[in-house]
Design a protein around this motif. Sequence first.
Motif, PDB file in Angstrom:
ATOM      1  N   ASP A  74       3.099 -46.429  28.111  1.00  0.00           N
ATOM      2  CA  ASP A  74       2.383 -45.674  29.146  1.00  0.00           C
ATOM      3  C   ASP A  74       3.213 -44.482  29.616  1.00  0.00           C
ATOM      4  OD1 ASP A  74       0.187 -47.338  29.034  1.00  0.00           O
ATOM      5  OD2 ASP A  74       0.810 -48.569  30.750  1.00  0.00           O
ATOM      6  N   PHE A  75       4.519 -44.685  29.774  1.00  0.00           N
ATOM      7  CA  PHE A  75       5.413 -43.589  30.141  1.00  0.00           C
ATOM      8  C   PHE A  75       5.387 -42.513  29.059  1.00  0.00           C
ATOM      9  CE2 PHE A  75       9.531 -41.490  29.879  1.00  0.00           C
ATOM     10  CZ  PHE A  75       9.671 -41.004  31.171  1.00  0.00           C
ATOM     11  N   ALA A  76       5.453 -42.931  27.797  1.00  0.00           N
ATOM     12  CA  ALA A  76       5.453 -41.978  26.681  1.00  0.00           C
ATOM     13  C   ALA A  76       4.151 -41.183  26.635  1.00  0.00           C
ATOM     14  CB  ALA A  76       5.676 -42.714  25.369  1.00  0.00           C
ATOM     15  N   ARG A  77       3.045 -41.814  26.979  1.00  0.00           N
ATOM     16  CA  ARG A  77       1.757 -41.105  27.003  1.00  0.00           C
ATOM     17  C   ARG A  77       1.707 -40.076  28.132  1.00  0.00           C
ATOM     18  NH1 ARG A  77      -0.506 -46.308  25.696  1.00  0.00           N
ATOM     19  NH2 ARG A  77      -1.367 -46.190  23.607  1.00  0.00           N
ATOM     20  N   ARG A  78       2.248 -40.443  29.286  1.00  0.00           N
ATOM     21  CA  ARG A  78       2.199 -39.540  30.447  1.00  0.00           C
ATOM     22  C   ARG A  78       3.170 -38.383  30.322  1.00  0.00           C
ATOM     23  NH1 ARG A  78       2.632 -44.351  33.210  1.00  0.00           N
ATOM     24  NH2 ARG A  78       4.720 -43.740  33.843  1.00  0.00           N
ATOM     25  N   LYS A  79       4.311 -38.610  29.692  1.00  0.00           N
ATOM     26  CA  LYS A  79       5.363 -37.594  29.636  1.00  0.00           C
ATOM     27  C   LYS A  79       5.879 -37.425  28.196  1.00  0.00           C
ATOM     28  CE  LYS A  79       6.774 -38.340  34.352  1.00  0.00           C
ATOM     29  NZ  LYS A  79       6.166 -37.219  34.980  1.00  0.00           N
ATOM     30  N   PRO A  80       5.061 -36.804  27.336  1.00  0.00           N
ATOM     31  CA  PRO A  80       5.463 -36.691  25.928  1.00  0.00           C
ATOM     32  C   PRO A  80       6.697 -35.815  25.711  1.00  0.00           C
ATOM     33  CG  PRO A  80       3.425 -35.507  26.316  1.00  0.00           C
ATOM     34  CD  PRO A  80       3.736 -36.268  27.569  1.00  0.00           C
TER      35      PRO A  80
END
Length: 102
Positions: A74-80
């Motif tokens: 989820d973090f990777a999706r929000r802050k690529p």
Amino acid sequence: MTDQRIEGAATEIKGKAQSGLGRLTGDSKLQIDGALNEAKGKALDAYGRVIDGLDGLVEKAPTQYQDKARQGLDFARRKPLLTTGIVAGVLVLLGSLGGRRR
């Protein structure tokens, strides 16, 4: 399909259209902008493919680790961009550690 893949496809199409219009009108700035948008779209699509692949791996992980793995995705999706920077930094660090052993 993740948002990054959809956004990547749209940006790539926009870039191709800009490049084509730039070629037709002889506008080199528009051609360059189009090429940059096309590359950006391809990068976003590749990032989305990686995230999609990792989703499948989370399902195969032991249940006690699945929640943390989902939080990381989820973090990777929000802050690529931040995620890409972190991964690049870790790779540089690991590369420098490997080079010292010689």
